[in-house]
Design a protein around this motif. Sequence first.
Motif, PDB file in Angstrom:
ATOM      1  N   ALA A 160      -0.868 -27.999 -34.320  1.00 13.71           N
ATOM      2  CA  ALA A 160       0.228 -27.621 -33.428  1.00 13.71           C
ATOM      3  C   ALA A 160       0.855 -28.850 -32.778  1.00 13.71           C
ATOM      4  O   ALA A 160       2.085 -28.935 -32.648  1.00 13.71           O
ATOM      5  N   LEU A 161       0.023 -29.810 -32.384  1.00 15.14           N
ATOM      6  CA  LEU A 161       0.556 -31.036 -31.793  1.00 15.14           C
ATOM      7  C   LEU A 161       1.303 -31.865 -32.835  1.00 15.14           C
ATOM      8  O   LEU A 161       2.346 -32.460 -32.539  1.00 15.14           O
TER       9      LEU A 161
ATOM     10  N   PRO B 171      -5.632 -33.010 -25.122  1.00 10.38           N
ATOM     11  CA  PRO B 171      -4.330 -33.242 -25.765  1.00 10.38           C
ATOM     12  C   PRO B 171      -3.826 -34.668 -25.637  1.00 10.38           C
ATOM     13  O   PRO B 171      -3.179 -35.184 -26.559  1.00 10.38           O
ATOM     14  N   VAL B 172      -4.103 -35.325 -24.517  1.00  8.42           N
ATOM     15  CA  VAL B 172      -3.665 -36.713 -24.359  1.00  8.42           C
ATOM     16  C   VAL B 172      -4.363 -37.599 -25.380  1.00  8.42           C
ATOM     17  O   VAL B 172      -3.737 -38.425 -26.051  1.00  8.42           O
ATOM     18  N   ARG B 173      -5.655 -37.418 -25.534  1.00  9.16           N
ATOM     19  CA  ARG B 173      -6.412 -38.220 -26.498  1.00  9.16           C
ATOM     20  C   ARG B 173      -5.948 -37.930 -27.921  1.00  9.16           C
ATOM     21  O   ARG B 173      -5.805 -38.846 -28.739  1.00  9.16           O
TER      22      ARG B 173
ATOM     23  N   LEU C 119      -2.226 -24.242 -26.466  1.00 12.52           N
ATOM     24  CA  LEU C 119      -3.320 -24.939 -27.154  1.00 12.52           C
ATOM     25  C   LEU C 119      -4.687 -24.305 -26.905  1.00 12.52           C
ATOM     26  O   LEU C 119      -5.511 -24.230 -27.817  1.00 12.52           O
ATOM     27  N   HIS C 120      -4.951 -23.865 -25.673  1.00 10.73           N
ATOM     28  CA  HIS C 120      -6.300 -23.369 -25.353  1.00 10.73           C
ATOM     29  C   HIS C 120      -6.646 -22.095 -26.117  1.00 10.73           C
ATOM     30  O   HIS C 120      -7.817 -21.732 -26.211  1.00 10.73           O
ATOM     31  N   GLU C 121      -5.650 -21.426 -26.685  1.00 11.66           N
ATOM     32  CA  GLU C 121      -5.897 -20.190 -27.429  1.00 11.66           C
ATOM     33  C   GLU C 121      -6.098 -20.432 -28.917  1.00 11.66           C
ATOM     34  O   GLU C 121      -6.515 -19.523 -29.643  1.00 11.66           O
TER      35      GLU C 121
END
Length: 264
Positions: A183-184, A234-236, A172-174
């Motif tokens: 992506a999620l 990502p959790v949010r 994700l960070h990229e």
Amino acid sequence: MSTLTTNALIAVLVVLACTGMFFFATTRGTLIVRDLTGGRRTPESHVYPIYSRMGLIKLVDFQPIISAILLFQYPRLVSKIVNGLRATDLRGKQVLITSCAFGNVMPRTIEASLASGARKIVVADIIRNELQHARSKLETQFGSRVEYVEDDATSMKLKEGFADANIMFFLLHELPHELKIKALQEAGRMLAQGGKLYLGEFHKPGNLLFQVLSWTYFKVFEPLGLALWDSHDPVRLLQDMGGWSVERQTFFFGNFQIVTATKL
């Protein structure tokens, strides 16, 4: 300070500077040059050369280097995912690894999945060289139990809901921010109801010193990663999408996180 000590310190600083220049040139630096020169845009345009050029892939995919980049927390992070897979009944089911990752995360998670009864593991990546490299690492040990698929994590062609576990390790960070969300969404679309997403990523440290050091690292090498601290946590994002039960564990003063999300 003795001459020997001074020379040793200078040597260490030179090595660190050269290492930093190498990683900058093969990551963000290349994208800056590409943007300035108006390079052709493709779905892989955001991918750093260090993850797409076979020579660089083979040079960097060395366990001590990968562990050092993650402040030697790599084994702990992978073990958290492995333990989750081993505790899951995957008999007769399929597992997806979304995007290849350096180090031993793939062989360890594949081994854990098979030990839990999985009948097949699918490794999907947008970069063909990454898939070829992964195959060279995994084929002897796992053979036909692993399938390699050229696919985009943000727009998957694989069958919806085919997997009961999905591993996404430091991807994700990229990604550009809008692609983080896609992506999620795709990671969830690939999962059957009750399936689990195992997500490894950077996280905002709790310690002020680590915050400063981490912020500097991201600004220089991985500017897209800072959004994980707030707007694209990502959790949010998963909670806002709905349909997930989400747990998070952080590691090493909060620098890293493993998110385990169950599709409801």
